[in-house]
Motif scaffolding. Sequence first.
Motif, short mmCIF file in Angstrom:
data_model
loop_
_atom_site.label_atom_id
_atom_site.label_comp_id
_atom_site.label_asym_id
_atom_site.label_seq_id
_atom_site.Cartn_x
_atom_site.Cartn_y
_atom_site.Cartn_z
N LEU A 1 8.45 5.74 -8.53
CA LEU A 1 8.74 6.88 -9.24
C LEU A 1 9.30 6.51 -10.48
N LEU A 2 10.24 5.84 -10.75
CA LEU A 2 11.23 5.38 -11.98
C LEU A 2 9.74 4.54 -12.92
N GLY A 3 9.00 3.69 -12.18
CA GLY A 3 8.13 2.74 -13.05
C GLY A 3 7.05 3.86 -13.47
N VAL A 4 6.18 4.56 -12.59
CA VAL A 4 5.25 5.36 -12.96
C VAL A 4 5.42 6.17 -13.92
N TYR A 5 6.57 6.98 -14.07
CA TYR A 5 6.82 8.05 -14.87
C TYR A 5 7.24 7.46 -16.19
N GLY A 6 8.11 6.07 -16.21
CA GLY A 6 8.16 5.55 -17.51
C GLY A 6 6.95 5.07 -18.27
N TYR A 7 6.05 4.38 -17.40
CA TYR A 7 4.71 4.04 -17.83
C TYR A 7 3.96 5.18 -18.48
N LYS A 8 3.83 6.35 -17.73
CA LYS A 8 3.23 7.57 -18.38
C LYS A 8 3.73 8.02 -19.39
N ASP A 9 5.14 8.26 -19.27
CA ASP A 9 5.84 8.75 -20.71
C ASP A 9 5.94 7.98 -21.72
N GLY A 10 5.63 6.90 -21.79
CA GLY A 10 5.81 5.86 -22.98
C GLY A 10 7.12 5.78 -23.30
N VAL A 11 8.10 5.73 -22.23
CA VAL A 11 9.56 5.45 -22.80
C VAL A 11 9.97 4.14 -23.50
N GLY A 12 11.27 4.08 -24.21
CA GLY A 12 11.69 3.14 -24.78
C GLY A 12 12.25 2.30 -23.74
N VAL A 13 13.24 1.12 -24.36
CA VAL A 13 13.67 0.06 -23.65
C VAL A 13 15.03 0.62 -22.79
N PRO B 1 0.88 -1.10 -0.08
CA PRO B 1 -0.26 0.05 0.14
C PRO B 1 1.04 1.26 -0.06
N LEU B 2 1.79 1.34 0.55
CA LEU B 2 2.73 2.40 0.75
C LEU B 2 3.54 2.71 -0.73
N ALA B 3 3.86 1.72 -1.42
CA ALA B 3 4.26 1.80 -2.72
C ALA B 3 3.33 2.19 -3.62
N SER B 4 1.98 1.74 -3.52
CA SER B 4 0.87 2.12 -4.37
C SER B 4 0.58 3.70 -3.95
N ALA B 5 0.68 4.13 -2.70
CA ALA B 5 0.35 5.49 -2.52
C ALA B 5 1.37 6.40 -3.14
N ILE B 6 2.71 6.08 -3.01
CA ILE B 6 3.63 6.94 -3.81
C ILE B 6 3.43 6.85 -5.18
N GLY B 7 3.24 5.74 -6.02
CA GLY B 7 2.93 5.62 -7.41
C GLY B 7 1.82 6.57 -7.71
N SER B 8 0.56 6.51 -6.74
CA SER B 8 -0.50 7.35 -7.13
C SER B 8 -0.21 8.90 -7.06
N MET B 9 0.67 9.28 -6.16
CA MET B 9 1.08 10.65 -5.94
C MET B 9 1.98 10.90 -7.25
N VAL B 10 2.72 10.11 -7.50
CA VAL B 10 3.77 10.31 -8.85
C VAL B 10 2.84 10.56 -10.00
N SER B 11 1.73 9.93 -10.12
CA SER B 11 0.85 9.68 -11.24
C SER B 11 0.15 11.17 -11.29
N MET B 12 -0.26 11.48 -10.04
CA MET B 12 -1.12 12.77 -10.06
C MET B 12 -0.07 14.02 -10.59
N PHE B 13 1.22 14.11 -10.00
CA PHE B 13 2.15 15.37 -10.13
C PHE B 13 2.51 15.12 -11.62
N TYR B 14 2.51 13.86 -12.08
CA TYR B 14 2.96 13.98 -13.61
C TYR B 14 1.94 14.51 -14.65
N ASP B 15 0.75 14.24 -14.21
CA ASP B 15 -0.29 14.82 -14.91
C ASP B 15 -0.46 16.46 -14.89
N ALA B 16 -0.15 17.17 -13.67
CA ALA B 16 -0.20 18.30 -13.35
C ALA B 16 1.05 18.95 -13.97
N LEU B 17 2.01 18.64 -14.04
CA LEU B 17 3.52 19.09 -14.47
C LEU B 17 3.54 18.82 -16.11
#
Length: 553
Positions: free
Chosen positions: A132-144, A41-57
Amino acid sequence: MNKTIALTRILLKNGSGQLTKQGKPLQKVLLGVLLVVVLIPLASAIGSMVSMFYDALNMIGQAGVLLGLGLAIASLVVFMFGIFYVITVFYFAQDVEHLLPLPLKPGQIVTAKFLTVLGYEYLTLLLLLVPLLGVYGYKDGVGVLYWVYAVLIFLALPIVPLILASIIAMAVMSFAGISRNKDRFRMFGGIAAVLLSFGLNMFIQRTLSKAMKPEQLQEMLTGGNNSFVDMATRSFPSVKLAANALLQEAQLSGLAWLGLFVGLSVLGYLVFVALAQKFYFKGVIGLSESGARRIRLSGSQLDKRTSQQSALKALMTKEIRVLLRTPPYFLNCVLMSLLWPVLMLIPILTQPGFKDMLGSARTLFDTGSATWLVPAIGLALLLFISGANATAPTSISREGAGFFVSKYLPVRYGSMIVAKVATGWLITMCGAFLVLLVALFVLKLPAAFLAVMLAIAVLATLFASLTGVMIDLWLPKLVWDNEQKAVKQNMNGLFNMLLNVAVAAALFYGLSRMGAGLWGSAFALLGVLAVADLLLVRLLKAKGEAWFGKIEV
């Protein structure tokens, strides 16, 4: 290299804690389940926060600042906690005098200890960087290549801040040779190293905040193209290189940034080894020696020191004296509890606008739909601070091989348990009280609400102390050869912190669903904590002595 790896494995195994050596299988399974249940749950909460900030920024073309800021925060956490790990592993372990006669080079010993500390830091970074790295990479559609770079950066990121923490510790502890009382120097040297690291961090942040003018900040924010990344990555020289490598992973420049990042980490390591071989062994050899002085007591002084007192008072006095005079216990139990207010004051003192931003948080008192957040956030902070304190969850473990003495004392086991709970509560309550004091001056809390939060703090710290002692009763770590292993390499402290964080998260969720106001939420928390403390006290009263009696060294 083989000797270095072998020594590192021995040091890690020697400090792996009681999970691999003691405890019943059912206890190990239950604690393992608790670890997973809380961390996910802690990791999920951090991931949700990262996703929210990514959308705003991302709307203003500044999504990359999320990577830079996240890497900077992770480096800062490594630096702050690294000073404790370094002092504990490098100086409080007291194993260097046993390692020097072995066919090992000084560089191999230093490297093995550094890798041991690095291993502990990776556990912290798993919770911070992976979401942080996982959610950003997923949201940004990065490469290998992004994922390859992310793995390399995860492995190398803590090296530079950990080197800075190690150099500070060595600079202070290198004066150990001129001290006659080694134990006292270890204690005050550890305090000085911690305060010096905090001071350096405050200086860096304040310098950076002054260097950036408001008009430059506005231009960066509106410029798009991740122009704000430079500002977010100024705290550590390696962070900017790592962030640029991830942001430009699809270009050749990304590989160049990664090469510079890895090169800086390797260079920093080589400088550290050179300095360590010159200064580390001078400060650590002979540090395990202790001084003593004879005191001639008069008849009245002897009568005063041997006067009869209650068993509970005598046991608490003994616990407190051991905590204050043993450097590893003082640094990891007492001092750590008193540093939370300092950590809260760092951004206030270094960032000119941060205090005004916190002051605006008082509007939550006037916002009907969000007033429940005030006591909820306060409780979460108090439970985290209390759960992170190692006094209660190591109270049995600190007895070590001398635990059998407790079985022969003409005192009820229940009184010994009460003394350990009370000592843990007293120390954690001191930290909680100082945190509330800082909140009073910064947030200008109303007197009535502060009184309620003080009552919540009393119950929250008591809850953390009760759960900590219970965990240590179930799974004590009594086999250790130096004091630092009883506290720093004891998983019971981690389990107690995770349990309290889980309780805080559950209460936070409950308040959000209940929809009560400020006072309704505050009194609801008081009621829940009072009932929880009462149940734990009754459980300890009914089963504590039996658990205590089954403990064997």
